[in-house]
Design a protein around this motif. Structure first.
Motif, PDB file in Angstrom:
ATOM      1  N   VAL A   1      72.540  25.000  21.173  1.00 36.07           N
ATOM      2  CA  VAL A   1      71.145  25.157  21.594  1.00 36.07           C
ATOM      3  C   VAL A   1      70.303  23.979  21.107  1.00 36.07           C
ATOM      4  O   VAL A   1      69.497  23.423  21.867  1.00 36.07           O
ATOM      5  CB  VAL A   1      70.576  26.497  21.082  1.00 36.07           C
ATOM      6  CG1 VAL A   1      69.077  26.588  21.310  1.00 36.07           C
ATOM      7  CG2 VAL A   1      71.288  27.655  21.746  1.00 36.07           C
ATOM      8  N   TRP A   2      70.502  23.557  19.867  1.00 36.46           N
ATOM      9  CA  TRP A   2      69.729  22.427  19.339  1.00 36.46           C
ATOM     10  C   TRP A   2      70.076  21.126  20.070  1.00 36.46           C
ATOM     11  O   TRP A   2      69.199  20.294  20.318  1.00 36.46           O
ATOM     12  CB  TRP A   2      69.930  22.271  17.837  1.00 36.46           C
ATOM     13  CG  TRP A   2      69.115  23.252  17.050  1.00 36.46           C
ATOM     14  CD1 TRP A   2      69.576  24.307  16.340  1.00 36.46           C
ATOM     15  CD2 TRP A   2      67.686  23.267  16.913  1.00 36.46           C
ATOM     16  NE1 TRP A   2      68.529  24.986  15.768  1.00 36.46           N
ATOM     17  CE2 TRP A   2      67.353  24.369  16.100  1.00 36.46           C
ATOM     18  CE3 TRP A   2      66.661  22.466  17.399  1.00 36.46           C
ATOM     19  CZ2 TRP A   2      66.040  24.673  15.770  1.00 36.46           C
ATOM     20  CZ3 TRP A   2      65.351  22.783  17.063  1.00 36.46           C
ATOM     21  CH2 TRP A   2      65.053  23.871  16.255  1.00 36.46           C
TER      22      TRP A   2
ATOM     23  N   LEU B   1      68.363  21.252  23.438  1.00 31.59           N
ATOM     24  CA  LEU B   1      66.925  21.035  23.260  1.00 31.59           C
ATOM     25  C   LEU B   1      66.632  19.553  23.010  1.00 31.59           C
ATOM     26  O   LEU B   1      65.696  18.985  23.603  1.00 31.59           O
ATOM     27  CB  LEU B   1      66.394  21.891  22.108  1.00 31.59           C
ATOM     28  CG  LEU B   1      64.902  21.820  21.848  1.00 31.59           C
ATOM     29  CD1 LEU B   1      64.127  22.451  22.995  1.00 31.59           C
ATOM     30  CD2 LEU B   1      64.574  22.509  20.541  1.00 31.59           C
TER      31      LEU B   1
ATOM     32  N   SER C   1      67.181  17.576  26.300  1.00 31.74           N
ATOM     33  CA  SER C   1      66.082  17.762  27.259  1.00 31.74           C
ATOM     34  C   SER C   1      64.818  17.049  26.801  1.00 31.74           C
ATOM     35  O   SER C   1      64.074  16.491  27.617  1.00 31.74           O
ATOM     36  CB  SER C   1      65.817  19.251  27.482  1.00 31.74           C
ATOM     37  OG  SER C   1      65.431  19.867  26.282  1.00 31.74           O
ATOM     38  N   LEU C   2      64.564  17.009  25.505  1.00 32.61           N
ATOM     39  CA  LEU C   2      63.403  16.276  24.988  1.00 32.61           C
ATOM     40  C   LEU C   2      63.554  14.776  25.212  1.00 32.61           C
ATOM     41  O   LEU C   2      62.588  14.094  25.590  1.00 32.61           O
ATOM     42  CB  LEU C   2      63.210  16.581  23.496  1.00 32.61           C
ATOM     43  CG  LEU C   2      62.027  15.916  22.821  1.00 32.61           C
ATOM     44  CD1 LEU C   2      60.724  16.440  23.407  1.00 32.61           C
ATOM     45  CD2 LEU C   2      62.072  16.145  21.334  1.00 32.61           C
TER      46      LEU C   2
END
Length: 115
Positions: free
Chosen positions: A5-6, A9, A12-13
């Motif tokens: 998940v990290w 994230l 995507s950032l």
């Protein structure tokens, strides 16, 4: 699972930052304008929203750990057998010794001692 998940994230950032590297103007007051890059604005906004909720989560977890520890301690004390107090017996009292008294005569001794 948490690592995935990290990583998603972060990816995507980075993709958002790459495609939206533009300067934006943020009007704070009528005479104060902040010019910054859009990804920096998004990251700061995200952290400002995340920080209070993270602190609230940590505080509630800390409070729950304290309650659980207190309940475990109380349960442990209740389940432990109660220590029965042992009656303290007083030691027998012997008569005082007189170290200067002559030794008692031995009734079994056949010969009396001569002076």
């Amino acid at each position: 699972m948490r690592t995935i998940v990290w990583v998603l994230l972060l990816f995507s950032l980075l993709a958002f930052s790459f495609f939206n590297w533009k300067s934006v103007e943020v009007q704070i007051w009528s005479n104060l304008v902040l010019e910054t890059k859009l990804p920096a604005l998004v990251i700061v906004s995200f952290l400002l929203g995340l920080l209070p909720m993270w602190l609230l989560h940590r505080a509630s977890a800390w409070r729950a750990r304290r309650r659980i520890a207190a309940l475990e301690t109380a349960t442990h004390k209740m389940s432990a057998p109660a220590a029965t107090p042992t009656p303290t017996a007083t030691p027998p009292v012997s008569p005082p010794r007189d170290d200067f008294a002559p030794p008692p005569a031995n009734p079994v001794d056949p010969e009396p001692t001569k002076p």
